[in-house]
Write a protein that holds these residues in place. Structure first.
Motif, short mmCIF file in Angstrom:
data_model
loop_
_atom_site.label_atom_id
_atom_site.label_comp_id
_atom_site.label_asym_id
_atom_site.label_seq_id
_atom_site.Cartn_x
_atom_site.Cartn_y
_atom_site.Cartn_z
N GLU A 32 0.83 -1.21 0.00
CA GLU A 32 0.00 0.00 0.00
C GLU A 32 0.86 1.26 0.00
O GLU A 32 0.56 2.23 -0.71
CB GLU A 32 -0.93 -0.01 1.21
N ALA A 33 1.93 1.24 0.79
CA ALA A 33 2.84 2.39 0.82
C ALA A 33 3.55 2.55 -0.52
O ALA A 33 3.74 3.67 -1.01
CB ALA A 33 3.87 2.21 1.94
N ALA A 34 3.93 1.44 -1.14
CA ALA A 34 4.57 1.50 -2.45
C ALA A 34 3.62 2.04 -3.51
O ALA A 34 4.01 2.82 -4.39
CB ALA A 34 5.07 0.11 -2.85
N LEU A 35 2.36 1.65 -3.42
CA LEU A 35 1.36 2.14 -4.37
C LEU A 35 1.19 3.65 -4.23
O LEU A 35 1.04 4.37 -5.23
CB LEU A 35 0.03 1.42 -4.14
N ARG A 36 1.22 4.15 -3.00
CA ARG A 36 1.14 5.61 -2.79
C ARG A 36 2.33 6.31 -3.41
O ARG A 36 2.20 7.38 -4.04
CB ARG A 36 1.05 5.93 -1.30
N LEU A 37 3.52 5.73 -3.26
CA LEU A 37 4.71 6.31 -3.87
C LEU A 37 4.56 6.37 -5.39
O LEU A 37 4.93 7.37 -6.02
CB LEU A 37 5.96 5.50 -3.51
#
Length: 229
Positions: A32-37
């Motif tokens: 999820e954090a990678a998708l935000r990035l």
């Protein structure tokens, strides 16, 4: 003064107030954090070091939950494919189910445009939830009578249209506006005005997607019929 009985409060550690100072990581949380990035900075902004920084952990902490960048990408693929609805394949004829699938597929990817080119060129390896999504589609098509060898090429053909339409969904609505060149391209300008009058306030990409998807499905129905389906 009587002694307090069974009072162990003095032996208990003081409770800490506030949020934990360290992030409790999971594979999905990392994805999820990678998708935000990716959404914020595109593929160039996505590195393992930046991912760790966004989660406020050391890069080495990520590797307790993922095998590396490819595994994170597999997790991103799973997060997006989780939003693609395959339920109609269990209850509807294959063509009506594919219609529902295509609409939810487009919405899932239109919400994350930077993932389109990246995931379209990466293997599925490690994305088990995504594989199960495909398994539901394949199983339904084979059960409906599609030749097994035809199923994956058909899915890829439909996906290619959907992903292009997902990009179109986030493009400016006036990208085809020939403003200032109407006299040089009169047919094009007239078609642009006619479309604007027809769609009104609706996003033009939605109408294009509906036309294209129904044309694709009409062609697939004809192909299916040629197999004796």
């Amino acid at each position: 003064m009587p002694e307090a009985q069974n009072d162990t409060r003095a032996d208990r550690p003081a409770r800490r107030v506030g949020r934990p100072t360290t992030t409790v990581l999971t594979r999905d949380l990392i994805a999820e954090a990678a998708l935000r990035l990716l959404d914020e900075g595109g593929t160039e902004g996505f590195t393992m070091s930046r991912l760790a920084q966004s989660l406020r952990v050391r890069p080495s902490a990520l590797y307790n939950h993922v095998d590396g960048k490819e595994d994170v990408i597999a997790g991103i693929r799973e997060l997006i494919s989780d939003r693609i609805d395959v339920s109609a394949f269990a209850t509807e004829p294959w063509d009506r189910a594919m219609l529902h699938w295509a609409y939810s597929y487009r919405v899932a990817f239109a919400g994350h445009p930077p993932t389109i080119a990246m995931l379209a060129t990466m293997p599925l390896r490690g994305a088990m939830r995504t594989m199960r999504m495909y398994d539901a589609v394949v199983s339904a098509m084979v059960a409906a009578g599609w030749p097994e060898a035809e199923v994956l090429p058909t899915i890829v053909a439909v996906e290619s249209f959907i992903l292009g339409s997902a990009l179109d969904a986030v493009a400016p609505g006036d990208m085809f506006d020939p403003a200032g060149a109407e006299e040089q391209v009169p047919a094009f300008a007239a078609a642009y005005r006619a479309r604007a009058a027809a769609v009104g306030d609706a996003p033009p990409a939605d109408g294009a997607f509906a036309i294209g998807l129904h044309a694709v499905l009409d062609g697939l129905r004809a192909r299916f019929a040629s197999f004796g389906g």
